[in-house]
Design an enzyme around this catalytic site. Structure first.
Site, PDB file in Angstrom:
ATOM      1  CG  HIS A 201      -1.267   3.528   4.851  1.00  0.00           C
ATOM      2  ND1 HIS A 201      -2.425   3.131   5.487  1.00  0.00           N
ATOM      3  CD2 HIS A 201      -0.902   2.493   4.052  1.00  0.00           C
ATOM      4  CE1 HIS A 201      -2.754   1.916   5.079  1.00  0.00           C
ATOM      5  NE2 HIS A 201      -1.844   1.512   4.215  1.00  0.00           N
TER       6      HIS A 201
ATOM      7  CB  SER B  56      -0.974   0.018   1.179  1.00  0.00           C
ATOM      8  OG  SER B  56      -0.280  -0.135   2.405  1.00  0.00           O
TER       9      SER B  56
ATOM     10  CG  ASP C 176      -2.883   4.653   8.783  1.00  0.00           C
ATOM     11  OD1 ASP C 176      -1.743   5.165   8.938  1.00  0.00           O
ATOM     12  OD2 ASP C 176      -3.315   4.322   7.663  1.00  0.00           O
TER      13      ASP C 176
END
Length: 259
Positions: free
Chosen positions: A225, A24, A222
């Site tokens: 990321h 990601s 979070d």
């Protein structure tokens, strides 16, 4: 407003091709909020340019723009990643840049083994990028992955062997035995085994493999990321590594003295 219509000249210009792969943080979550919407903010270093193209999911070249992975990591919301800031930072040295997005969020290194769908799709896309007789050449694989391998001791301890095999396999399958690999040492993941994976990434000793460190770059709320700003910075770190280690060196013009 710039005109980004693909021209016949663009299609025939040799491209310097870069594969963007991993999970990601390579696909890009910069600007994606907790409600899974991208804020649409494109920083100046990530703006499109006519000399930057991307290979779309249908294996056609399009003008590159954020989010680069929107049709590749299609089950997730994609935002800003490192690809566009990297491309803008190297384009003056390399000419037409062709980006080949391949990253998919939440994927572990074993899912990128030869024979697995993700690996085979990456090789398929890379091969498609150099077809067409335009003289395009794959210049490097940019790799950012490993967060998914911090959740167990077994995965963390086997990471180095898996990554080394991936490097050897992709070079063989792309018929490029010295293909430059620029990998990113992860900045997030399960803290219990994150350092073990980072040690593996930084300990790979294979020719034409270099590592840039994402540790210290700003993370989103979070704690997984990179923020948009951090992605821009990472793109510049990747560009610096490519230009330093792999790009043809520029030499100042030789002055000719008159007699």
């Amino acid at each position: 407003m710039e005109n980004f219509n693909a021209t016949q000249k663009d299609a025939q210009t040799p491209k310097q091709i870069f594969i963007l792969s991993g999970q990601s943080n390579m696909a890009g979550r910069g600007g994606v909020n907790k409600h899974k919407h991208w804020d649409g903010v494109v920083p100046p270093p990530c703006r499109p340019d006519p000399s930057i193209l991307r290979l779309n999911a249908h294996l056609h070249w399009d003008p590159a723009r954020e989010p680069l992975h929107s049709d590749i990591d299609a089950k997730k919301t994609c935002g800003v990643g490192p690809g566009m800031s990297f491309a803008n930072a190297v384009r003056e040295r390399v000419g037409i840049v062709g980006l080949v997005p391949c990253a998919v969020g939440g994927t572990a290194i074993k899912e990128w083994a030869r024979g697995a769908h993700l690996y085979e799709n990456m090789v398929k896309r890379a091969n498609a990028a150099v077809k067409g007789g335009d003289g395009g050449e794959i210049k490097a694989l940019l790799w950012y992955q490993g967060e998914s391998d911090t959740s167990s001791q077994h995965d963390a301890e086997s990471y180095k062997a898996h990554m080394e095999k991936l490097i050897h396999d992709v070079r063989a399958d792309l018929h490029s035995p010295s293909l430059p690999i620029i990998q990113v040492a992860i900045a997030s993941g399960d803290v219990k085994y994150m350092e073990k994976v980072r040690e593996a990434q930084q300990g790979i000793d294979i020719p034409n493999v270099v590592c840039v460190d994402a540790k210290g770059l700003e993370l989103k709320e979070d704690h997984l990321h990179l923020t948009t700003e951090a992605q821009v910075e990472l793109g510049h770190l990747l560009a610096d590594a490519y230009l330093k280690h792999f790009a043809p060196q520029q030499h100042p013009p030789t002055s000719v003295s008159s007699s």
